[in-house]
Design a protein around this motif. Structure first.
Motif, mmCIF file in Angstrom:
data_model
loop_
_atom_site.group_PDB
_atom_site.id
_atom_site.type_symbol
_atom_site.label_atom_id
_atom_site.label_comp_id
_atom_site.label_asym_id
_atom_site.label_seq_id
_atom_site.Cartn_x
_atom_site.Cartn_y
_atom_site.Cartn_z
ATOM 1 N N LEU A 149 -40.902 61.062 -44.639
ATOM 2 C CA LEU A 149 -39.929 60.928 -43.554
ATOM 3 C C LEU A 149 -39.230 59.567 -43.617
ATOM 4 N N PHE A 150 -39.970 58.527 -43.959
ATOM 5 C CA PHE A 150 -39.370 57.206 -44.096
ATOM 6 C C PHE A 150 -38.300 57.231 -45.179
ATOM 7 N N ALA A 151 -38.581 57.889 -46.301
ATOM 8 C CA ALA A 151 -37.605 57.977 -47.394
ATOM 9 C C ALA A 151 -36.354 58.723 -46.938
ATOM 10 N N LEU A 152 -36.536 59.788 -46.140
ATOM 11 C CA LEU A 152 -35.387 60.559 -45.644
ATOM 12 C C LEU A 152 -34.501 59.725 -44.716
ATOM 13 N N VAL A 153 -35.114 58.895 -43.905
ATOM 14 C CA VAL A 153 -34.348 58.029 -42.999
ATOM 15 C C VAL A 153 -33.761 56.851 -43.767
ATOM 16 N N ASN A 154 -34.537 56.316 -44.690
ATOM 17 C CA ASN A 154 -34.153 55.118 -45.427
ATOM 18 C C ASN A 154 -32.936 55.358 -46.323
ATOM 19 N N GLY A 155 -32.890 56.512 -47.000
ATOM 20 C CA GLY A 155 -31.808 56.793 -47.950
ATOM 21 C C GLY A 155 -30.414 56.651 -47.349
ATOM 22 N N PRO A 156 -30.097 57.416 -46.299
ATOM 23 C CA PRO A 156 -28.772 57.270 -45.686
ATOM 24 C C PRO A 156 -28.536 55.895 -45.066
ATOM 25 N N SER A 157 -29.600 55.264 -44.562
ATOM 26 C CA SER A 157 -29.446 53.949 -43.925
ATOM 27 C C SER A 157 -29.001 52.908 -44.927
ATOM 28 N N VAL A 158 -29.678 52.843 -46.072
ATOM 29 C CA VAL A 158 -29.281 51.855 -47.086
ATOM 30 C C VAL A 158 -27.963 52.249 -47.739
ATOM 31 N N GLY A 159 -27.696 53.574 -47.769
ATOM 32 C CA GLY A 159 -26.432 54.036 -48.339
ATOM 33 C C GLY A 159 -25.225 53.526 -47.578
ATOM 34 N N LEU A 160 -25.380 53.292 -46.287
ATOM 35 C CA LEU A 160 -24.276 52.760 -45.478
ATOM 36 C C LEU A 160 -23.796 51.418 -46.023
ATOM 37 N N TRP A 161 -24.725 50.599 -46.516
ATOM 38 C CA TRP A 161 -24.355 49.288 -47.060
ATOM 39 C C TRP A 161 -23.562 49.435 -48.357
ATOM 40 N N THR A 162 -23.950 50.410 -49.179
ATOM 41 C CA THR A 162 -23.211 50.647 -50.423
ATOM 42 C C THR A 162 -21.810 51.146 -50.119
ATOM 43 N N ILE A 163 -21.705 52.065 -49.175
ATOM 44 C CA ILE A 163 -20.394 52.596 -48.787
ATOM 45 C C ILE A 163 -19.529 51.485 -48.216
ATOM 46 N N ALA A 164 -20.115 50.637 -47.372
ATOM 47 C CA ALA A 164 -19.362 49.512 -46.811
ATOM 48 C C ALA A 164 -18.842 48.616 -47.927
ATOM 49 N N GLY A 165 -19.678 48.367 -48.932
ATOM 50 C CA GLY A 165 -19.243 47.562 -50.061
ATOM 51 C C GLY A 165 -18.099 48.196 -50.817
ATOM 52 N N SER A 166 -18.204 49.520 -51.036
ATOM 53 C CA SER A 166 -17.141 50.199 -51.792
ATOM 54 C C SER A 166 -15.828 50.197 -51.014
ATOM 55 N N LEU A 167 -15.897 50.242 -49.685
ATOM 56 C CA LEU A 167 -14.680 50.200 -48.866
ATOM 57 C C LEU A 167 -14.017 48.829 -48.908
ATOM 58 N N LEU A 168 -14.795 47.812 -49.219
ATOM 59 C CA LEU A 168 -14.253 46.455 -49.314
ATOM 60 C C LEU A 168 -13.587 46.173 -50.665
ATOM 61 N N ARG A 169 -13.758 47.083 -51.612
ATOM 62 C CA ARG A 169 -13.305 46.803 -52.981
ATOM 63 C C ARG A 169 -11.814 46.482 -53.052
ATOM 64 N N HIS A 170 -10.991 47.256 -52.340
ATOM 65 C CA HIS A 170 -9.546 47.017 -52.463
ATOM 66 C C HIS A 170 -9.126 45.694 -51.821
ATOM 67 N N TRP A 171 -9.962 45.159 -50.919
ATOM 68 C CA TRP A 171 -9.677 43.849 -50.336
ATOM 69 C C TRP A 171 -10.087 42.726 -51.293
ATOM 70 N N LEU A 172 -10.884 43.091 -52.286
ATOM 71 C CA LEU A 172 -11.457 42.070 -53.164
ATOM 72 C C LEU A 172 -10.997 42.220 -54.611
ATOM 73 N N GLU A 173 -9.792 42.763 -54.787
ATOM 74 C CA GLU A 173 -9.312 43.014 -56.147
ATOM 75 C C GLU A 173 -9.006 41.724 -56.901
ATOM 76 N N ARG A 174 -8.591 40.702 -56.190
ATOM 77 C CA ARG A 174 -8.297 39.437 -56.873
ATOM 78 C C ARG A 174 -9.605 38.768 -57.286
ATOM 79 N N PRO A 175 -9.709 38.351 -58.546
ATOM 80 C CA PRO A 175 -10.970 37.768 -59.034
ATOM 81 C C PRO A 175 -11.470 36.598 -58.189
ATOM 82 N N ALA A 176 -10.571 35.749 -57.717
ATOM 83 C CA ALA A 176 -11.007 34.590 -56.927
ATOM 84 C C ALA A 176 -11.639 35.029 -55.612
ATOM 85 N N VAL A 177 -11.072 36.066 -54.984
ATOM 86 C CA VAL A 177 -11.609 36.567 -53.713
ATOM 87 C C VAL A 177 -12.969 37.218 -53.947
#
Length: 200
Positions: A149-177
């Motif tokens: 049950l912990f794994a079932l709850v944990n998977g989507p929870s940690v996945g939110l951080w990965t999704i948040a990171g991927s949504l930030l990608r277009h804001w971070l296209e410049r190498p310096a940023v």
């Protein structure tokens, strides 16, 4: 397990999984640098590796820390050293390149699973789950249930951080940023060492 205990455990699993920590800081950086698809093995390694850790604690490994307290100190400092290494790797991650192969490699499934064994936050979560939320009646089956049950709850929870990171990608296209972002993530990972090293 009663309904009340089950609800309390799910809340515990969600809160401890979704709040900032080494795993989530690394997944946020992985989402930015590699995207969700390439970070999937990292996410699965965290969830399934943590499930195995919870089972190991439930089946008696956690008692070693009670009998031999220096083992926990060794774990804390080994984990801290590894987190410093990971922070260094994150700080040097390359910018995503849409026109060519992305540089660098995300965590593999086995690397992410193995990291749970030197992640003090994961140990605290696992010990808390077993000692607080596992009924003694039918203990071994309850350990398996709690771990799954912990794994079932944990998977989507940690996945939110990965999704948040991927949504930030277009804001971070410049190498310096992106470089500044990665330095910031590395710094946060280093700062996460404070409770590991000083809240003994």
């Amino acid at each position: 397990m009663t309904t009340e205990l089950l609800i309390a455990f799910i809340a515990f699993a969600f809160v401890t999984s979704v709040t900032p920590g080494p795993n989530n800081m690394m997944l946020l950086a992985s989402g930015v640098n590699f995207g969700v698809r390439r970070s999937l093995p990292h996410m699965l390694g965290i969830s399934l590796g943590f499930m195995v850790l919870v089972m190991a604690v439930g089946f008696g490994l956690g008692q070693l820390f009670e009998q031999y307290p220096p083992l926990y100190s060794i774990l804390r400092y080994a984990g801290a050293a590894y987190l410093l290494y990971l922070a260094w790797k994150i700080s040097g991650a390359s910018a995503p390149n849409a026109s060519s192969q992305e540089h660098g490699k995300p965590f593999t499934f086995l690397q992410a699973a193995a990291f749970q064994w030197v992640n003090p936050k994961a140990w605290i979560m696992a010990i808390g789950a077993i000692t607080t939320y596992t009924p003694q009646d039918g203990f071994l089956l309850n350990v398996l249930f709690i771990a799954a049950l912990f794994a079932l709850v944990n998977g989507p929870s940690v996945g939110l951080w990965t999704i948040a990171g991927s949504l930030l990608r277009h804001w971070l296209e410049r190498p310096a940023v992106l470089r500044a972002f990665n330095y910031g993530m590395a710094l946060l990972l280093v700062l996460s060492l404070y409770p590991i090293l000083f809240d003994a």
